[in-house]
Design a protein around this motif. Sequence first.
Motif, PDB file in Angstrom:
ATOM      1  N   LYS A  34      38.326  27.063  55.204  1.00 58.48           N
ATOM      2  CA  LYS A  34      37.171  26.626  55.610  1.00 58.48           C
ATOM      3  C   LYS A  34      36.219  27.961  55.908  1.00 58.48           C
ATOM      4  N   GLN A  35      36.652  29.041  56.164  1.00 56.30           N
ATOM      5  CA  GLN A  35      35.892  30.095  56.183  1.00 56.30           C
ATOM      6  C   GLN A  35      36.024  31.151  55.051  1.00 56.30           C
ATOM      7  N   TYR A  36      36.696  30.923  53.945  1.00 51.90           N
ATOM      8  CA  TYR A  36      36.968  31.740  52.730  1.00 51.90           C
ATOM      9  C   TYR A  36      36.055  31.672  51.752  1.00 51.90           C
ATOM     10  N   ASP A  37      35.739  32.710  51.199  1.00 54.72           N
ATOM     11  CA  ASP A  37      34.816  32.621  50.056  1.00 54.72           C
ATOM     12  C   ASP A  37      35.759  32.825  48.702  1.00 54.72           C
ATOM     13  N   ASP A  38      35.832  31.936  47.913  1.00 53.82           N
ATOM     14  CA  ASP A  38      36.698  32.221  46.799  1.00 53.82           C
ATOM     15  C   ASP A  38      35.895  32.911  45.465  1.00 53.82           C
ATOM     16  N   ALA A  39      35.017  33.546  45.816  1.00 54.49           N
ATOM     17  CA  ALA A  39      34.291  34.139  44.658  1.00 54.49           C
ATOM     18  C   ALA A  39      35.148  35.035  43.664  1.00 54.49           C
ATOM     19  N   HIS A  40      35.893  35.815  44.223  1.00 54.53           N
ATOM     20  CA  HIS A  40      36.907  36.719  43.749  1.00 54.53           C
ATOM     21  C   HIS A  40      38.150  36.028  42.978  1.00 54.53           C
ATOM     22  N   LEU A  41      38.482  35.064  43.610  1.00 55.04           N
ATOM     23  CA  LEU A  41      39.568  34.191  42.945  1.00 55.04           C
ATOM     24  C   LEU A  41      38.895  33.681  41.474  1.00 55.04           C
ATOM     25  N   LYS A  42      37.805  33.131  41.650  1.00 58.82           N
ATOM     26  CA  LYS A  42      37.203  32.354  40.259  1.00 58.82           C
ATOM     27  C   LYS A  42      37.023  33.545  39.179  1.00 58.82           C
ATOM     28  N   ILE A  43      36.521  34.783  39.556  1.00 55.32           N
ATOM     29  CA  ILE A  43      36.194  35.765  38.725  1.00 55.32           C
ATOM     30  C   ILE A  43      37.541  36.301  38.096  1.00 55.32           C
ATOM     31  N   LEU A  44      38.678  36.465  38.904  1.00 53.25           N
ATOM     32  CA  LEU A  44      39.818  36.836  38.433  1.00 53.25           C
ATOM     33  C   LEU A  44      40.634  35.870  37.648  1.00 53.25           C
ATOM     34  N   SER A  45      40.382  34.556  37.853  1.00 55.46           N
ATOM     35  CA  SER A  45      41.077  33.329  36.945  1.00 55.46           C
ATOM     36  C   SER A  45      40.244  33.407  35.653  1.00 55.46           C
ATOM     37  N   GLN A  46      38.852  33.733  35.639  1.00 56.84           N
ATOM     38  CA  GLN A  46      38.225  33.597  34.520  1.00 56.84           C
ATOM     39  C   GLN A  46      38.423  34.730  33.637  1.00 56.84           C
ATOM     40  N   PHE A  47      38.905  35.888  33.985  1.00 55.40           N
ATOM     41  CA  PHE A  47      39.488  36.920  33.158  1.00 55.40           C
ATOM     42  C   PHE A  47      40.668  36.457  32.534  1.00 55.40           C
ATOM     43  N   LEU A  48      41.637  35.978  33.470  1.00 53.05           N
ATOM     44  CA  LEU A  48      43.135  35.689  33.046  1.00 53.05           C
ATOM     45  C   LEU A  48      43.150  34.377  32.017  1.00 53.05           C
ATOM     46  N   PHE A  49      41.974  33.847  31.999  1.00 49.61           N
ATOM     47  CA  PHE A  49      41.953  32.641  30.855  1.00 49.61           C
ATOM     48  C   PHE A  49      40.836  32.894  29.670  1.00 49.61           C
ATOM     49  N   LYS A  50      40.329  34.377  29.736  1.00 48.20           N
ATOM     50  CA  LYS A  50      39.266  34.248  28.721  1.00 48.20           C
ATOM     51  C   LYS A  50      39.926  34.447  27.273  1.00 48.20           C
ATOM     52  N   GLU A  51      41.127  34.539  27.176  1.00 48.68           N
ATOM     53  CA  GLU A  51      41.911  34.501  26.022  1.00 48.68           C
ATOM     54  C   GLU A  51      43.207  33.735  26.277  1.00 48.68           C
ATOM     55  N   PRO A  52      44.093  33.377  25.105  1.00 47.58           N
ATOM     56  CA  PRO A  52      45.142  32.568  25.557  1.00 47.58           C
ATOM     57  C   PRO A  52      46.457  33.150  26.437  1.00 47.58           C
TER      58      PRO A  52
END
Length: 282
Positions: free
Chosen positions: A220-238
């Motif tokens: 409820k208090q956490y910003d997940d922006a870093h998780l979204k960025i990290l996940s984006q990098f991990l799925f930029k390629e297969p």
Amino acid sequence: MKEIFTALITPFNQDQSIDYPGLFRLLDKLIHEGNKSFVLCGTTGETSTLKLEERRVLAERILDKYPHIRVIIGICSNCTAEVIRHIQMYKDNQAIYAFLVIVPYYIKPNQEGIYRHFDMIGASTDKKIMIYNIPSRCGVGITPSTVIRLATKHQNIIGMKQCGPLDDIKIIKKALPHFKVYLGDDHLLLEGLQYHIDGLISVTSHIDYPLIERIMQKRKQYDDAHLKILSQFLFKEPNPAPVKYILSEMGYIQNILRSPLTSITPQLQQELESLIENYQKK
């Protein structure tokens, strides 16, 4: 706290054999960070390139060395009879928690065909079965009504990994409150928690398990922006090419994949430099 399963990679040596020392270095790291649950032989584990004997030995060696962890085994065949045979191969290993069985890919059966596939699997064993729903890879997805029909008939069909619409989770959990629904998309973790998921089957936890745990505890208090960025990098390629590259740069494994997967491009390597530096400093 909700459960966190790491969808574990399979490290390889130069000769394409499984790199068990590298695998155990990685597991030691994850367990030290608090990770006690793993999916073996899933998409991230390059299971389609593993021989059946390799899969069996992989599970045995991990469970022999780490008897207190919880393990789900991925089953990736799109043939009903083959899935049943693969599960029977593990029948003597009582330490396996469940089997994660993918919706039949490529064939694209209708809902009745999907129902019969899992109905026959559920009837063939007393082992716990979980449904893996990922329409983007399979070309077809399982509907909530089919999931509810299966789980109502088979007590050993206990849950699913959902990489489909979040709204489906709400329908399934309303009809089956005790049915386990694990999200398979790291970047949607906060959104999934609002739909009352039971946990996450994660790739990003290889790199930052504590981040996932903090979000689970303080959603409820956490910003997940870093998780979204990290996940984006991990799925930029297969997947799992990016996560394997990062872990190799951090010294845990060698950056080797089995064909047809290839290592990440020089462009992505450059994009990952600052991220890798930050994690190497921790």
